[in-house]
Design an enzyme around this catalytic site. Structure first.
Site, mmCIF file in Angstrom:
data_model
loop_
_atom_site.group_PDB
_atom_site.id
_atom_site.type_symbol
_atom_site.label_atom_id
_atom_site.label_comp_id
_atom_site.label_asym_id
_atom_site.label_seq_id
_atom_site.Cartn_x
_atom_site.Cartn_y
_atom_site.Cartn_z
ATOM 1 N N GLU A 1 0.843 -1.200 0.000
ATOM 2 C CA GLU A 1 0.000 0.000 0.000
ATOM 3 C C GLU A 1 0.881 1.253 0.000
ATOM 4 O OE1 GLU A 1 -3.135 -0.130 -0.442
ATOM 5 O OE2 GLU A 1 -3.618 -2.221 0.063
ATOM 6 N N CYS B 1 -6.994 -1.798 8.784
ATOM 7 C CA CYS B 1 -5.717 -1.771 8.053
ATOM 8 C C CYS B 1 -5.340 -0.330 7.711
ATOM 9 C CB CYS B 1 -5.817 -2.601 6.780
ATOM 10 S SG CYS B 1 -5.965 -4.373 7.093
ATOM 11 N N HIS C 1 -0.693 -5.912 2.344
ATOM 12 C CA HIS C 1 -1.879 -6.768 2.384
ATOM 13 C C HIS C 1 -1.524 -8.144 1.835
ATOM 14 C CE1 HIS C 1 -5.218 -3.666 2.982
ATOM 15 N NE2 HIS C 1 -5.479 -4.665 3.812
#
Length: 214
Positions: free
Chosen positions: A84, A148, A167
């Site tokens: 991310e 998250c 992830h």
């Protein structure tokens, strides 16, 4: 002898349909593998609770003073190990494991809408994929507006961008826990190389400036 680098890596506890959370399985596998002699690795399991995250993360940053904190979470939509690039401050409307949701629906009051990691996730992704370890890595700009994303934003805010979020897919879709541990190891080793590179550039710039002085 150079002092060891301190790295904190976290996974999440089970929630909803994820009765075994592959993120914590992957982090435990990573702990077995380690990150090499020069790295002091500390791992911990994070509750899927907004208020617990708000208490835990400052203590991780202050207590360990790590060079980097890497958070790992599961995504039912993921089929690759996904890096991310950034995290978001607003839009937290989904209740956590305690049926709690932030009243303000944001992480940090008056914080920026989005914070990016200082790490170049596209470069890390390319390096790991080029290494051909049998695990595909991709990048994303949407960590999902749940624990998250909330954890990532809070950590980026506390660590001034020196955080990362990875992830992972659920177990067996397609990777085993051991595969995910190997994937994390490869990704974090590349992150550390990038951090080292940027640090040595800063040092070089510093020496250049000092020699410029009359």
């Amino acid at each position: 002898m150079a002092s060891k680098k301190k790295i904190v890596v976290t996974g999440f506890e089970p929630f909803a349909e994820h009765t075994v959370n592959s993120s914590w399985v992957a982090v435990q596998e990573l702990e077995q593998l380690g990150l090499g002699e020069a790295v002091d690795l500390y791992v911990c399991e994070v509750p899927v609770e907004y208020q617990a995250v708000k208490l835990l993360l400052p203590s991780l940053w202050k207590g360990h003073q790590p060079q980097l904190v890497v958070h790992v979470g599961v995504s039912g939509l993921a089929t690759t190990v996904t890096l991310e690039r950034c995290a978001h401050n607003k839009g937290y409307t989904r209740p956590d494991n305690c049926s709690f949701c932030p009243y303000s629906q944001c992480c940090v009051e008056n914080g920026p809408d989005c914070i990016k990691s200082i790490l170049d996730m596209d470069a890390i992704c390319k390096r790991v994929n080029d290494a051909g370890i049998g695990i595909t890595v991709s990048t994303s700009e949407d960590a999902g507006r749940y624990l998250c994303d909330y954890t990532y934003y809070t950590s980026l805010h506390l660590g001034k961008g020196r955080a990362a979020f990875v992830h992972v897919p659920p177990l067996g879709k397609p990777y085993s826990g051991k595969d995910l541990g190997r994937g994390l190891q490869a990704v974090i080793q590349e992150m550390l190389k990038l951090l080292e590179g940027s640090h040595s550039e800063e040092v070089q710039k510093g020496t250049k400036h000092s020699s410029d002085k009359p």
